[in-house]
Design a protein around this motif. Structure first.
Motif, short mmCIF file in Angstrom:
data_model
loop_
_atom_site.label_atom_id
_atom_site.label_comp_id
_atom_site.label_asym_id
_atom_site.label_seq_id
_atom_site.Cartn_x
_atom_site.Cartn_y
_atom_site.Cartn_z
N GLN A 599 0.85 -1.19 0.00
CA GLN A 599 0.00 0.00 0.00
C GLN A 599 0.89 1.24 0.00
O GLN A 599 1.97 1.23 0.60
CB GLN A 599 -0.91 -0.05 1.23
N LEU A 600 0.42 2.27 -0.68
CA LEU A 600 1.26 3.45 -0.93
C LEU A 600 1.91 4.02 0.34
O LEU A 600 3.12 4.24 0.37
CB LEU A 600 0.39 4.52 -1.63
N ALA A 601 1.12 4.23 1.39
CA ALA A 601 1.68 4.88 2.59
C ALA A 601 2.78 4.03 3.22
O ALA A 601 3.71 4.56 3.83
CB ALA A 601 0.58 5.13 3.60
N GLY A 602 2.70 2.71 3.04
CA GLY A 602 3.71 1.82 3.65
C GLY A 602 4.80 1.43 2.67
O GLY A 602 5.68 0.64 3.01
N LEU A 615 -0.22 6.23 -14.40
CA LEU A 615 -1.52 6.73 -13.93
C LEU A 615 -2.40 7.16 -15.10
O LEU A 615 -1.90 7.53 -16.17
CB LEU A 615 -1.30 7.95 -13.01
N SER A 616 -3.71 7.13 -14.86
CA SER A 616 -4.67 7.74 -15.79
C SER A 616 -4.88 9.19 -15.34
O SER A 616 -4.41 9.58 -14.26
CB SER A 616 -5.99 6.98 -15.72
N ASP A 617 -5.63 9.97 -16.14
CA ASP A 617 -5.91 11.36 -15.72
C ASP A 617 -6.64 11.37 -14.38
O ASP A 617 -6.28 12.13 -13.48
CB ASP A 617 -6.78 12.06 -16.78
N ASP A 618 -7.64 10.49 -14.25
CA ASP A 618 -8.42 10.46 -13.00
C ASP A 618 -7.57 10.01 -11.82
O ASP A 618 -7.61 10.57 -10.73
CB ASP A 618 -9.60 9.49 -13.12
N GLY A 619 -6.79 8.95 -12.09
CA GLY A 619 -5.92 8.41 -11.02
C GLY A 619 -4.96 9.47 -10.54
O GLY A 619 -4.73 9.64 -9.34
N CYS A 620 -4.43 10.22 -11.47
CA CYS A 620 -3.46 11.26 -11.11
C CYS A 620 -4.17 12.35 -10.29
O CYS A 620 -3.63 12.82 -9.28
CB CYS A 620 -2.83 11.83 -12.38
N LEU A 624 -3.01 13.53 -6.52
CA LEU A 624 -2.50 14.88 -6.23
C LEU A 624 -2.87 15.30 -4.82
O LEU A 624 -2.24 16.16 -4.22
CB LEU A 624 -3.07 15.89 -7.24
N LYS A 625 -3.93 14.66 -4.29
CA LYS A 625 -4.39 15.01 -2.94
C LYS A 625 -3.75 14.11 -1.87
O LYS A 625 -4.11 14.18 -0.70
CB LYS A 625 -5.92 14.89 -2.87
N GLU A 626 -2.88 13.22 -2.32
CA GLU A 626 -2.29 12.25 -1.39
C GLU A 626 -0.79 12.56 -1.20
O GLU A 626 0.02 12.35 -2.12
CB GLU A 626 -2.49 10.83 -1.97
N ALA A 629 1.83 10.11 -2.26
CA ALA A 629 2.11 9.97 -3.69
C ALA A 629 3.07 11.06 -4.15
O ALA A 629 3.99 10.81 -4.94
CB ALA A 629 0.80 10.04 -4.49
N VAL A 630 2.86 12.27 -3.64
CA VAL A 630 3.75 13.38 -4.01
C VAL A 630 5.16 13.08 -3.50
O VAL A 630 6.15 13.22 -4.22
CB VAL A 630 3.22 14.72 -3.44
N ASP A 631 5.26 12.63 -2.25
CA ASP A 631 6.57 12.27 -1.69
C ASP A 631 7.23 11.14 -2.47
O ASP A 631 8.45 11.09 -2.61
CB ASP A 631 6.43 11.83 -0.22
#
Ligand code: HDD
Length: 693
Positions: A599-602, A615-620, A624-626, A629-631
């Motif tokens: 999982q992303l956070a781990g 990523l797709s447009d929606d996935g991206c 952007l709010k996570e 993911a930015v890190d």
């Protein structure tokens, strides 16, 4: 009657999953064999009453638990190990009678333990530190332990200084911190007062101090030993391990973040590689010196703070080590393994290196306090496996051998009475110390040939590539910035001027301190021919073998791109790890679900060697709010890793500050183009992302 009913009901509280046994071979018993009827409820005076002292089952279980820990190693407490074998490919029969070094093709079982030095057993895997590299060969002539490090030289020239060195680097005595870190007053205080440590300091502050994987480290026997041939002629020898996967390190910022993301990073990496059949392998090599060659060296071969450049005396590769089996039980094997530099075999002998001489006492002694008995050699991991071990040593704590007969002394003539007289010494095949001539008065002095403390420190620094020099200087700046005593910083800067004027200036600049006067060396350093073999960068071919590439996906990702990246990475010897916002996976554009490995956070990008963000447009838009993911993208870029992306992921890259360069690759166009940058780090990018000294 009532009590019994309630007890049964309570025992069942664990649900139907609670398993019981009736066959004697499947039963839980006490340590003395009595079958246990209930391992969930202690014996009480009534269902709600006090527990009874009579409950021998409870007492035995708790008491054993209370004593589960043994004293951890005073140094090298944090370690990970594996079983494997050594195979000789080139005989050294000309130089030694040792069977392990003369029987080509023979495989010898071994057990290898890697470790950090300063931290406790529960500390993290990635601090800046030296790494232990200890190998126990179970040879047919007894156990041979080569107890080395991933750095070929040592901090001090005499074993009598070892307790002081270690006290200074471990957590400070009053505060109990910092754990597993050399960046504090007492270590740098000691180092500054101990110019002989400067050479090893350069190594420890270089990228060698923050390895990417235990599988990607070189190893060294450090001390000089002797080989002894059939004529009794001695030859000096230095031992080397070279990893098949090449050497690789982390960035400092990455090492710090890994410590939080996965404190067991190296242990897990080693365990998983072996579990997956991706067996780590090292070449074993020797540097050999006759007495005349040793005498011609510009340094004393007995001085453990010096190395002999492989450009001057090439390493002869004579075998390989493969680690192919994880321990079954961490405590029984990794923790109870006792390595002893005194474990050598006929045909190998010590040198007079004063550090080695002290080690010959220390290890046997420490096992007595750690493992608690003179019989620690009977613990399975420590037993000689290639041959019998037998003598007239008897009894003692935890004696597990049951000796027969009455022969427990030598000489004896019991055989003349038809009794078993026991083992006998073997004047021909037994271990013999080489009859090296000794002379001189008893003194507490060091040889003058040990007095040059800076030339090889300079050699090391000047042999590094530009990025490696910058990392080394920055590491010293980082550590000295954690030092609170100004006079200690000043002394180090004064010492560094003897290593290299440019290095001293860069460190002083990084601290924003004036450069003090150079300290006065006992012997003026000389310029030596740089040795490219002392670098990590460029020494081994770039490769994806043994490396892990993370693919970040979210709902709507293009499965075809995922497959093409996977194919390209696996085709080049790497492995793929799917990261998604949810562990159940992501729904791809074609409607199928791709299960996630993490999982992303781990699963931050610090845990991987390169990343592909698909990523797709929606996935991206969602990611952007996570922050994780930015890190993910920001750290991968900042740690100089290849970043593969699909154009739809561009907004995430922008938010993360990922700028275009040769390592940022559009994988929708070509997954193959991602492979070359993924095999290495993008060193050209570094000045853009970090201010280095
Ligand atoms: Fe040491 C453990 C390596 C100098 C005293 N040492 C230990 C281990 C390694 C080394 C890899 C861990 C073994 C394992 O995995 O169990 N040590 C070195 C090297 C040295 C060195 C390469 C310099 C050439 N050591 C050294 C000196 C002394 C010690 C000079 C003491 C005079 N070392 C010990 C020890 C340890 C140890 C206290 C702690 C646990 C153990 O021995 O089994 O005895």
């Amino acid at each position: 009657m009532t009590t019994r009913k309630i007890t049964e009901a309570t025992a069942g509280d664990g649900g139907e999953l609670h398993q019981t046994a009736s066959a004697p071979e499947a039963r839980t018993t006490t340590n003395h064999g009595a079958p246990i009827s209930d391992n969930q409820n202690s014996l009480k005076a009534g269902t709600r009453g006090s527990t009874l002292l009579e409950d021998f089952i409870l007492r035995e279980k708790i008491q054993h638990f209370d004593h589960e820990r043994i004293p951890e190693r005073i140094v090298h407490a944090r370690g990970s190990a594996a079983h494997g074998f050594f195979e000789l490919t080139d005989s050294l029969a000309e130089f030694t009678t040792a069977k392990i070094l003369t029987e080509v093709g023979k495989k010898t079982e071994l057990f290898t333990r890697f470790s950090t030095v300063a931290g406790g057993a529960g500390s993290v895997d990635t601090p800046r530190d030296v790494r232990g590299f200890a190998v126990k060969f179970y040879t047919v002539e007894g156990n041979w332990d080569l107890v080395g490090n991933n750095i070929p030289v040592f901090f001090i020239q005499d074993a009598i200084k070892f307790p002081d060195l270690i006290h200074s680097v471990k957590m400070e005595a009053d505060k109990g911190y910092p754990q597993a870190a050399s960046a504090h007053d007492t270590f740098w205080d000691f180092i500054g007062l101990m110019p002989e440590s400067t050479h090893m300091l350069m190594w420890a502050m270089s990228d060698r101090g923050i390895p990417r994987s235990l599988r990607m480290m070189e190893g060294f026997g450090v001390n000089t030993f002797r080989l002894i041939n059939a004529e009794g002629t001695p030859t000096f020898v230095k031992f080397h391990w070279r990893p098949k996967l090449g050497t690789q390190s982390t960035c400092w910022d990455e090492a710090v973040k890994i410590a939080g993301a996965d404190p067991d990073y190296h242990r897990r990496d080693l365990y998983e590689a072996i579990a997956q059949g991706d067996f780590p392998e090292w070449e074993f090599g020797v540097q050999l010196f006759s007495q005349a060659e040793a005498d011609a060296l510009p340094f004393d071969i007995l001085d453990p703070t010096k190395l002999v450049p492989e450009e001057d005396h090439p390493i002869r590769v004579i075998g390989r080590m493969v680690l192919n089996r994880n321990p079954d039980n961490f405590f029984a094997e990794t923790e109870q393994a006792a390595f002893l530099p005194t474990n050598i075999v006929p045909g190998i002998d010590f040198s007079e290196d004063p550090l080695l001489q002290g080690r010959l006492f220390s290890y046997q002694d420490t096992q007595l306090s750690r493992l608690g008995t003179v019989n620690f050699h009977q613990i399975p991991i420590n037993q000689a496996k290639g041959c019998p071990f037998q003598n007239f040593q008897r009894d003692g704590h935890m004696q597990t051998q049951v000796f027969k007969g009455r022969a427990n002394y030598e000489p004896n003539s019991l055989a003349e009475n038809g009794e078993d007289g026991g083992p006998r010494e073997d004047p021909k095949g037994g271990f013999r110390t080489a009859p090296i001539a000794v002379e001189g008065e008893k003194v507490r002095l060091r040889a003058e040939t040990f007095a040059d403390h800076y030339s090889q420190a300079r050699l090391f620094f000047r042999s590094q590539t530009a990025p490696e020099q910058a990392h080394l200087a920055s590491a010293i700046v980082f550590e000295l910035s954690k030092v609170s005593l100004d006079h200690v910083r000043q002394r180090i800067l004064g010492n560094l001027r003897n290593v290299d004027e440019d290095l001293a200036k860069r460190v002083a600049n990084g601290l924003n301190l004036p450069l003090p006067k150079a300290s006065s060396p006992a012997v003026a350093p000389v310029d030596l021919e740089p040795s490219p073999a002392l670098r990590i960068l460029g020494k081994y071919p770039d490769t994806l073998k043994g490396r892990k590439v993370a693919i970040l996906v979210a709902d709507g990702s293009d499965g075809a791109v995922v497959s093409s990246v996977r194919k390209a990475v696996e085709g080049d010897g790497g492995s793929v790890f799917i990261v998604a916002p949810k562990i159940g996976g992501a729904k791809l554009a074609d409607g199928s679900t791709l299960a996630a490995d993490g999982q992303l956070a781990g699963s931050p990008s610090v845990l991987f060697d390169a990343v592909a963000i698909i990523l797709s447009d929606d996935g991206c838009a969602q990611l952007l709010k996570e922050g994780a993911a930015v890190d993910f993208a920001k750290d991968a870029f900042g740690h100089l890793k290849a970043v593969g992306f699909t154009p739809q992921a561009q907004p995430l890259l922008d938010k993360a500050g990922v700028e275009p360069d040769d390592g940022v690759v559009d994988i929708a166009q070509s997954a193959k183009a991602f492979i070359e940058p993924a095999r290495t780090r993008q060193w050209d990018r570094e000045p853009k992302v970090r201010m280095l000294a």
